[in-house]
Design an enzyme around this catalytic site. Structure first.
Site, mmCIF file in Angstrom:
data_model
loop_
_atom_site.group_PDB
_atom_site.id
_atom_site.type_symbol
_atom_site.label_atom_id
_atom_site.label_comp_id
_atom_site.label_asym_id
_atom_site.label_seq_id
_atom_site.Cartn_x
_atom_site.Cartn_y
_atom_site.Cartn_z
ATOM 1 N N ASP A 14 0.815 -1.226 0.000
ATOM 2 C CA ASP A 14 0.000 0.000 0.000
ATOM 3 C C ASP A 14 0.844 1.269 0.000
ATOM 4 O O ASP A 14 0.637 2.163 -0.817
ATOM 5 C CB ASP A 14 -0.933 0.042 1.226
ATOM 6 C CG ASP A 14 -2.045 -1.004 1.132
ATOM 7 O OD1 ASP A 14 -2.245 -1.572 0.033
ATOM 8 O OD2 ASP A 14 -2.699 -1.249 2.163
ATOM 9 N N ARG A 94 0.897 5.730 17.147
ATOM 10 C CA ARG A 94 0.576 6.654 16.061
ATOM 11 C C ARG A 94 0.986 8.097 16.318
ATOM 12 O O ARG A 94 1.530 8.747 15.429
ATOM 13 C CB ARG A 94 -0.912 6.574 15.686
ATOM 14 C CG ARG A 94 -1.299 5.247 15.010
ATOM 15 C CD ARG A 94 -0.499 4.988 13.744
ATOM 16 N NE ARG A 94 -0.718 3.667 13.165
ATOM 17 C CZ ARG A 94 -0.018 2.579 13.480
ATOM 18 N NH1 ARG A 94 0.943 2.615 14.370
ATOM 19 N NH2 ARG A 94 -0.280 1.420 12.887
ATOM 20 N N ASP A 123 -6.712 4.564 12.685
ATOM 21 C CA ASP A 123 -5.380 5.135 12.507
ATOM 22 C C ASP A 123 -5.391 6.457 11.731
ATOM 23 O O ASP A 123 -4.638 7.365 12.034
ATOM 24 C CB ASP A 123 -4.459 4.132 11.807
ATOM 25 C CG ASP A 123 -4.009 3.026 12.753
ATOM 26 O OD1 ASP A 123 -4.090 3.232 13.973
ATOM 27 O OD2 ASP A 123 -3.575 1.972 12.263
ATOM 28 N N SER A 174 -3.742 -9.245 7.961
ATOM 29 C CA SER A 174 -3.099 -7.950 7.981
ATOM 30 C C SER A 174 -2.644 -7.715 9.420
ATOM 31 O O SER A 174 -3.409 -7.901 10.360
ATOM 32 C CB SER A 174 -4.106 -6.891 7.541
ATOM 33 O OG SER A 174 -3.767 -5.641 8.073
#
Ligand code: ARG
Length: 399
Positions: A14, A94, A123, A174
């Site tokens: 990605d 994050r 996120d 994932s």
């Protein structure tokens, strides 16, 4: 000179496609930044790949120490846990990723920042709220939310642009990994009525396969920070790594839960977090020994709020800082040692000592050394129960 965009880069498909897509769509130079918060990856390989797929610059930042010192220690102080089970390690990292990105953007004179999150998760919120709080001038690009490509289209795009697509049998899951845990999503895991297959787990053995002999680990804390393991002083990064290893061997730290995302979706989540599970068990236990009752009870309320703030991506906010100030004050006496027994998926504090202990043997004992004056309990109970008694006398007995 073209404008610049700093992308949070993972080396995966990605964000690799994102490098090309952003450069083409926004007509900018892309700077890829991979930030190491403890996923054991080949960062030199990732850096190189960033360049190969078209970043004008590709940078790796080792943020493990900062992650421990500024984020994990606060998570321990506040016993960070979302919805009773999730130690929120993804949420915790994050703001740090965003901070490093913003720092690079400012250094390089970039006006844009980008992340690879979809429009369905938490996120994106965490990144963008953090960017805005740290530098409101930056413009956000969210390729995976904007490009509207299906998986197949994305692979076609990658092939057309010479971006390597992982070959062979792709993992059906994932994952997101850092020092404090590993998450597993997608594939069969999206069916919450099914028990997850064993191959979803990587850090932990099945409790069924764990050793038949329990193992005790002793963790020493100084003012709420774990500083030694089994008598050996070590840095936080090393200590967490060691406990992930030992805990994983005993099948400790598997989480299988339904979770409420901030964006309104319920999701099924799997997490592996051996070190976090053991450290939080030990830390909560030590707090029970050294904190006075009322501080501890209020702290539990604030832990809930703090955890929610962090999960929601509200790290760089006045309320998070204010609650942290309270947490920091509470941690001053949280020094001592806790022994945790690891056995077939369980981690349980079994012994604790502290120079700050508020446990008084002569008050607690039922033996000869008892100094507690039981007669004073009578007056205490009389006054303590007075409001209840008065209410009954005035309004009659209600049950
Ligand atoms: N549901 C968790 C969270 O929102 C974990 C997410 C991990 N997945 C990811 N794509 N980062 O914190």
């Amino acid at each position: 000179m073209a404008e610049k965009c700093v992308l949070a880069y993972s080396g995966g498909l990605d964000t690799s496609v994102a490098i090309k897509w952003i450069a083409e769509t926004y007509d900018v130079d892309v700077i890829a930044v991979a930030i190491d918060v403890g996923e054991e990856a080949d960062y030199e390989g990732i850096r190189k790949k960033g360049e190969d797929v078209g970043a004008i610059e590709s940078i790796v930042v080792d943020a493990k120490q900062e992650f421990f010192d500024e984020y994990i220690t606060r998570a321990i102080a506040a016993n960070l846990t979302y919805e009773r089970k999730y130690v929120a390690f993804t949420a915790l990292a994050r703001p740090l990723l965003a901070k490093e990105q913003v720092r690079v953007a400012e250094e390089k004179g970039a006006r844009l920042v980008a992340h690879g999150c979809t429009g369905k998760g938490n996120d994106q919120v965490r990144f963008e709220v953090s960017y805005a709080a740290l530098n409101p001038e930056l413009e956000v690009v969210a390729p995976a939310r904007e490009w509207g490509m299906t998986r197949e289209e994305e692979i076609d795009y990658a092939n057309e642009h010479g971006i390597p697509v992982p070959v062979g049998k792709k993992s059906p899951y994932s994952t997101d990994t850092n020092l404090w845990g590993r998450s597993i999503e997608c594939g069969i895991i999206e069916d919450p009525s099914q028990e997850p297959p064993e191959d979803a787990w990587e850090w932990t053995v099945s409790p069924l396969e764990a050793p038949d002999t329990p193992e005790n680990v002793t963790i020493a804390f100084e003012q709420g920070v774990p500083v030694a393991l089994n008598g050996q002083t070590m840095g936080g990064v090393e200590l967490v790594g060691a406990l992930n290893e030992i805990g994983g061997k005993h099948g400790v730290g598997r989480v299988n839960m339904m979770e409420n995302r901030l964006v309104g979706i319920k999701s099924r989540e799997l997490y592996e977090c051996p070190a976090a599970t053991i450290i939080l068990e030990a830390h909560r236990d030590l707090e029970s020994l050294v904190l006075d009752r009322e501080t501890m009870h209020l702290k539990q309320h604030l832990e809930l709020k703090w955890s929610e703030l962090v999960y929601y991506g509200l790290w760089f906010t006045p309320l998070r800082r204010s609650i942290d100030a309270f947490m920091a004050e509470t941690q001053k006496p949280v020094s001592g040692e806790v022994t945790v027994k690891l056995y077939k998926g369980r981690a349980e504090a079994v012994a604790r000592t502290s120079p700050e202990s508020l446990y008084d043997y002569s008050l607690a004992t039922y033996g000869d050394e008892d100094i507690f004056d039981q007669s004073s309990a009578r007056g205490f109970i009389e006054l303590f129960g007075l409001p209840a008694k008065v209410a009954s006398m005035v309004r009659g007995i209600e049950d």
